[in-house]
Design an enzyme around this catalytic site. Structure first.
Site, short mmCIF file in Angstrom:
data_model
loop_
_atom_site.label_atom_id
_atom_site.label_comp_id
_atom_site.label_asym_id
_atom_site.label_seq_id
_atom_site.Cartn_x
_atom_site.Cartn_y
_atom_site.Cartn_z
N GLU A 84 9.57 27.44 25.95
CA GLU A 84 9.78 26.02 26.25
C GLU A 84 11.26 25.66 26.13
OE1 GLU A 84 8.26 23.49 27.34
OE2 GLU A 84 6.11 23.68 27.02
N ARG B 99 -3.49 15.20 22.75
CA ARG B 99 -2.39 15.56 23.65
C ARG B 99 -2.27 17.08 23.81
NH1 ARG B 99 -0.24 10.59 23.90
NH2 ARG B 99 0.40 9.47 22.04
N CYS C 86 3.86 7.02 26.89
CA CYS C 86 2.66 6.80 26.08
C CYS C 86 2.52 5.40 25.52
CB CYS C 86 2.54 7.85 24.98
SG CYS C 86 3.89 7.82 23.81
N ARG D 223 2.03 6.70 15.65
CA ARG D 223 1.12 6.15 16.65
C ARG D 223 0.57 4.81 16.19
NH1 ARG D 223 -1.72 11.88 18.35
NH2 ARG D 223 0.21 12.82 19.14
N CYS E 188 1.11 10.45 27.68
CA CYS E 188 2.55 10.50 27.97
C CYS E 188 2.82 10.66 29.47
CB CYS E 188 3.20 11.63 27.19
SG CYS E 188 2.92 11.48 25.42
N LYS F 64 10.01 19.74 16.90
CA LYS F 64 9.32 18.59 16.31
C LYS F 64 7.86 18.90 16.09
CE LYS F 64 7.94 13.99 17.46
NZ LYS F 64 7.68 13.06 18.49
N LYS G 246 7.70 20.61 21.19
CA LYS G 246 7.00 19.51 20.53
C LYS G 246 5.53 19.89 20.39
CE LYS G 246 5.91 14.61 20.92
NZ LYS G 246 6.16 13.35 21.60
N CYS H 180 9.50 8.17 27.40
CA CYS H 180 8.10 8.60 27.46
C CYS H 180 7.26 7.46 28.03
CB CYS H 180 7.61 8.99 26.07
SG CYS H 180 6.09 9.97 26.16
N SER I 137 7.19 10.95 11.47
CA SER I 137 6.62 9.87 10.67
C SER I 137 5.77 10.38 9.50
CB SER I 137 5.80 8.94 11.56
OG SER I 137 4.81 9.67 12.26
C1 PBG Z 1 6.11 9.71 22.11
C2 PBG Z 1 6.58 10.14 20.77
C3 PBG Z 1 5.82 10.43 19.62
C4 PBG Z 1 6.73 10.68 18.62
C5 PBG Z 1 8.00 10.57 19.17
N1 PBG Z 1 7.89 10.26 20.50
C6 PBG Z 1 4.36 10.39 19.38
C7 PBG Z 1 3.46 11.32 20.04
O1 PBG Z 1 3.84 12.26 20.72
O2 PBG Z 1 2.26 11.04 19.90
C8 PBG Z 1 6.38 10.98 17.19
C9 PBG Z 1 7.42 10.60 16.20
C10 PBG Z 1 6.98 10.56 14.80
O3 PBG Z 1 5.84 10.89 14.43
O4 PBG Z 1 7.83 10.18 13.99
N2 PBG Z 1 5.66 10.72 22.92
#
Ligand code: PBG
Length: 341
Positions: free
Chosen positions: A245, A229, A128, A212, A136, A260, A202, A126, A286
């Site tokens: 998707e 996003r 980001c 983040r 991203c 996710k 996602k 990615c 997270s």
């Molecule tokens: C990057 C990414 C993110 C996560 C995984 N890859 C953050 C986002 O999309 O802002 C989130 C993972 C998590 O919250 O554990 N694009």
């Protein structure tokens, strides 16, 4: 499917199969194995760094050397795959740092594969964390995300990870067409054997907040850039769109598709597992981790009991690969619900 019942109470007693512990094990329908777990790690440049992540108690940002020490302690006979996220020193407009040969992810993958050749190393692909606006993809002058320009950067990033020795690449950007672009570039560089696990469905989720914080990848650090996003990650209200998707990513060449977050999207996992016949991954993100940690710290819940229960719900819904920040700790938990095989 209609179940034909052999009778009713008192002839039928559901509790008969729950009386003896062995009986309970024999009729257990799904299992949670440590071998399905993937442990995520954050890496940054420098030496001797092991910075605690505020919003994720028990998780750290590691420099390459300390991560190697950490992996030395990881029970690799049980937890055999990891997922790497890079936190670069420099950020710029286009996220050019993401594909640098000497970038933090690339360097760390090389070191890990030298020390632990059997450990399965996945990398998040990615931009980001590498863009100064936190998005991203590449930004246009008008603040929109330039989908097609981002594809090139993402594909280059994936190739640079494979060149460093990554065993699998996992694009998480949600740009249209990125799986095809990445597959094409991997194949051109003779990485036909490297699988793609796409973050296919996602969602634009607030459960990513702690991540983040960890990666310093909040979007909208610049005035003319969107503050969220939502123009590329999905609306939490949609499931039909998720199936589209996933279908598109499969057509573009994904080998594993991911949903996710996981816990609040079990219906999406379930539906996807019934429709598509390739392995499904669930990312317990997270926010899911930090919620449990907070409750554990307060003494409201016992993490050793609720985490296996949460992960089993994902297995029941049809997920095979489970990405969880609890993976490392779980290897030492004694639980009826976790199998080591
Ligand atoms: C990057 C990414 C993110 C996560 C995984 N890859 C953050 C986002 O999309 O802002 C989130 C993972 C998590 O919250 O554990 N694009």
């Amino acid at each position: 499917m209609r179940q034909v019942s052999s009778g009713k109470f008192p002839k039928v007693r559901m509790r008969r199969l729950r009386e003896h512990p062995v009986m309970r094990k024999l009729v257990q329908e799904t299992h949670l194995s440590l071998h399905q777990l993937v442990m995520p790690y954050f890496v940054l440049k420098g030496k001797g760094i092991r910075q605690p992540i505020n919003a994720m108690p028990g998780q750290f940002r590691f420099s390459t050397d300390t991560l190697l020490k950490e992996l030395d302690k990881l029970q690799r006979n049980h937890i055999s795959s990891i997922l790497l996220f890079g936190i670069p020193e420099k950020k710029d407009k286009t996220g050019a740092g993401a594909s640098e040969r000497g970038g933090v992810v690339q360097k760390t993958v090389r070191e890990i594969k030298k020390r632990f050749p059997d450990l399965f190393v996945m990398t998040d692909v990615c931009l980001c964390a590498y863009t100064n606006h936190g998005h991203c993809g590449v930004l246009k002058a008008n603040g929109q995300i330039d989908n097609d320009k981002s594809l090139k950067m993402l594909a280059q990033t994936a190739v640079s990870h494979a060149e460093a020795g990554a065993d699998l690449v996992a694009p998480s950007d949600m740009m249209d067409g990125r799986v095809k672009a990445i597959r094409g570039q991997l194949d051109q560089h003779e990485f036909t054997h490297i699988p793609i696990m796409s973050y296919a469905a996602k969602y634009a989720s607030s459960f990513y907040g702690p991540f983040r914080d960890a990666a310093g990848s909040f979007p909208g650090k610049q005035k003319n850039a969107p503050q969220d996003r939502k123009s590329y990650q999905m609306n939490p209200a949609n499931i039909r769109e998720a199936l589209r998707e996933i279908e598109l990513d499969i057509q573009e060449g994904a080998d594993i598709v991911m949903v996710k977050p996981a816990l609040a999207y079990l219906d999406v996992l379930r539906e996807a597992s019934q429709r598509f016949h390739l392995p499904l991954a669930a990312y317990s993100v997270s926010g899911e981790y930090s919620m449990v940690k907070a409750a554990q710290e307060k003494g409201y819940l016992n993490e050793k009991e609720v985490v296996p229960e949460m992960l089993l719900s994902m297995v029941r819904a049809g997920a095979r690969v489970l990405i969880t920040y609890f993976a490392r700790e779980m290897a030492s938990w004694k639980s009826d619900l976790i199998s080591c095989k």
